[in-house]
Design an enzyme around this catalytic site. Structure first.
Site, PDB file in Angstrom:
ATOM      1  N   LYS A   1       0.968   4.029  -3.067  1.00 54.16           N
ATOM      2  CA  LYS A   1       0.601   5.436  -2.942  1.00 54.16           C
ATOM      3  C   LYS A   1       1.766   6.366  -3.296  1.00 54.16           C
ATOM      4  O   LYS A   1       1.562   7.458  -3.825  1.00 54.16           O
ATOM      5  CB  LYS A   1       0.077   5.715  -1.535  1.00 54.16           C
ATOM      6  CG  LYS A   1      -1.233   4.986  -1.245  1.00 54.16           C
ATOM      7  CD  LYS A   1      -2.277   5.248  -2.332  1.00 54.16           C
ATOM      8  CE  LYS A   1      -3.569   4.498  -2.116  1.00 54.16           C
ATOM      9  NZ  LYS A   1      -4.575   4.784  -3.166  1.00 54.16           N
TER      10      LYS A   1
ATOM     11  N   TYR B   1       0.825  -1.208   0.000  1.00 52.72           N
ATOM     12  CA  TYR B   1       0.000   0.000   0.000  1.00 52.72           C
ATOM     13  C   TYR B   1       0.863   1.262   0.000  1.00 52.72           C
ATOM     14  O   TYR B   1       0.599   2.203  -0.764  1.00 52.72           O
ATOM     15  CB  TYR B   1      -0.924  -0.016   1.214  1.00 52.72           C
ATOM     16  CG  TYR B   1      -1.954   1.088   1.217  1.00 52.72           C
ATOM     17  CD1 TYR B   1      -3.025   1.060   0.335  1.00 52.72           C
ATOM     18  CD2 TYR B   1      -1.863   2.153   2.113  1.00 52.72           C
ATOM     19  CE1 TYR B   1      -3.986   2.067   0.336  1.00 52.72           C
ATOM     20  CE2 TYR B   1      -2.812   3.155   2.127  1.00 52.72           C
ATOM     21  CZ  TYR B   1      -3.870   3.113   1.242  1.00 52.72           C
ATOM     22  OH  TYR B   1      -4.812   4.114   1.241  1.00 52.72           O
TER      23      TYR B   1
END
Length: 269
Positions: free
Chosen positions: A165, A161
């Site tokens: 991002k 994650y």
């Protein structure tokens, strides 16, 4: 607007009056409910079920947007979090999906058009070497998932994650050059801990204690609201932000500052 969750709905409400809105989401029942709700509130809104990790589906979404009128604003909120999906799905949706959306809507871009990609403060916590960042920014979309640093077998959910991002931040920088040649802009917004269904899932999951500690250490000391993000997006798509492109706006209530400087602050008490 991709994503019919808490932030997507807040953004649709904030930007929707006087505009034709195309709302997309992977979950058909969520999408239908959101469209019906917005239509009942008087918005001119249309729905399109879309898996942003599917190139053909994203192409079809851009075609649908073109059929509705002159394209002006793209707000890409669609994504999955560590508690919702394994690393391979995080990479497919959050990395490849964002690149696909930017690619397909580039062909609709024109003077004054703006794309806003909703990333995450998690991207500010990813530390990658310059050569890795260059690859995340510039690798052709069809080859992105094949990068060794995005191999799901080498990543846990949290790492996948954070890297995803950070990849969003970098992809926005790269895409801003192509969009700029057509008179458009591309920016990203990195929310902190926001009280959406996704945010509440994360607060209830394994990372919950760490997230609550981040909130307590932040300058505002509170969880964010979907409207906090919608307000930032409203500014970024406005003429007042016409000189802002290829960059990220961190909207985290001071959580990252709290993490970085908590020790120094405590030492000076």
């Amino acid at each position: 607007v991709t994503g019919a969750g808490g932030m997507g709905m807040a953004i649709a409400r904030r930007l929707g009056p006087g505009r034709r809105v195309l709302l997309a989401d992977y979950a058909e029942t969520v999408l239908e409910r959101a469209v019906q709700q917005l239509q009942a509130e008087g918005y001119d809104v249309h729905g399109r079920q879309t898996d942003v990790s599917d190139a053909a589906a994203v192409r079809s979404l851009a075609d649908a947007a073109a059929e509705l009128g002159t394209f002006r604003i793209l707000v890409h909120t669609a994504g999955v979090s560590p508690v919702q999906a394994p690393p391979e799905r995080v990479i497919a949706v959050d990395v490849v999906g964002t690149a696909l959306v930017l690619d397909e809507f580039l062909r609709l871009a024109g003077p004054g058009s703006v794309a806003v990609c909703v990333a995450s403060m998690a991207g500010a916590m990813a530390t990658l070497p310059p050569e890795a960042e260059h690859l995340l920014a510039t690798t052709p979309t069809a080859k992105l998932a094949g990068l060794p640093l995005l191999d799901p077998a080498r990543l846990d959910r949290g790492a996948a994650y954070s890297i995803a991002k950070r990849a969003n931040h970098l992809r926005v920088q790269w895409a801003s050059l192509q969009w700029g040649r057509k008179g458009g802009r591309v920016v990203s917004v990195s929310p902190g801990i926001i009280s959406t269904p996704m945010g509440q899932e994360e607060l209830s999951g394994p990372s919950g204690p760490m997230m609550r500690a981040m909130i307590a250490a932040s300058g505002t000391g509170r969880v964010g609201t979907p409207d906090d993000i919608a307000a930032a997006v409203e500014f970024l798509v406005s003429p007042a932000a016409s000189f802002i492109t290829g960059t990220d706006l961190l909207v985290d209530g001071g959580a990252i500052a709290g993490v970085r400087f908590a020790r120094a602050r405590d030492e000076h008490r």
